[in-house]
Design a protein around this motif. Structure first.
Motif, short mmCIF file in Angstrom:
data_model
loop_
_atom_site.label_atom_id
_atom_site.label_comp_id
_atom_site.label_asym_id
_atom_site.label_seq_id
_atom_site.Cartn_x
_atom_site.Cartn_y
_atom_site.Cartn_z
N ALA A 245 58.08 7.27 9.97
CA ALA A 245 56.71 7.61 10.36
C ALA A 245 56.73 8.92 11.14
O ALA A 245 57.57 9.12 12.02
N GLY A 246 55.83 9.83 10.78
CA GLY A 246 55.73 11.12 11.47
C GLY A 246 56.49 12.25 10.78
O GLY A 246 56.32 13.41 11.15
N ASP A 247 57.35 11.93 9.80
CA ASP A 247 58.08 12.97 9.06
C ASP A 247 57.11 13.78 8.20
O ASP A 247 56.11 13.27 7.72
N THR A 248 57.43 15.06 8.01
CA THR A 248 56.68 15.90 7.09
C THR A 248 57.33 15.79 5.71
O THR A 248 58.54 15.97 5.58
N ILE A 249 56.50 15.50 4.70
CA ILE A 249 57.01 15.33 3.35
C ILE A 249 56.37 16.38 2.44
O ILE A 249 55.15 16.47 2.37
N ASN A 250 57.19 17.18 1.77
CA ASN A 250 56.69 18.14 0.81
C ASN A 250 56.39 17.42 -0.50
O ASN A 250 57.20 16.63 -0.97
N VAL A 251 55.23 17.70 -1.08
CA VAL A 251 54.82 17.03 -2.31
C VAL A 251 54.41 18.05 -3.36
O VAL A 251 54.18 19.21 -3.04
#
Length: 121
Positions: free
Chosen positions: A106-112
């Motif tokens: 939770a709180g991680d930045t995920i590139n999509v």
């Protein structure tokens, strides 16, 4: 056998995820029934993904708007004489989610990668 055939065969045998650009949308006869399908070309192979296996709303306009986007898929069947493969994007997305999501907290930045934007109905 070519490298392309080996990759397509490996995808069918082991569930390996392949990625290719969506090229067209057309009706195709599968199991004696005409179905709307997304079409990809992997070198000399034509890959057919029936709309129910795309994993999005089965709307011709929505899927057509995805043309030019790279999509993941898993091969489910191969016709070697006609150089045609039938695939599932839905299964590839489920496998990708199963493999990728546990890596994040939770709180991680995920590139999509956005592959389509449709109107909400």
């Amino acid at each position: 056998m070519t490298k392309t055939y080996n990759e397509i065969y490996a995808s069918r045998q082991s569930g390996k995820i392949l990625t290719e650009m969506l090229s067209a949308v057309e009706k195709y006869k599968l199991n004696d029934k005409e179905e709307e399908c997304a079409i990809l070309f992997v070198d000399n192979f034509k890959v057919i993904i029936p709309f129910p296996e795309m994993g999005v709303r089965e709307d011709w306009h929505l899927i057509r708007s995805m043309i030019g986007a790279e999509i993941d898929f898993i091969v489910k069947g191969i016709d070697t004489e006609g150089n045609i493969a039938v695939a599932s994007r839905k299964e590839a997305m489920l496998l990708r989610r199963k493999l990728e999501l546990p890596k994040y907290q939770a709180g991680d930045t995920i590139n999509v990668r956005v592959v389509g934007v449709g109107r909400d109905q």
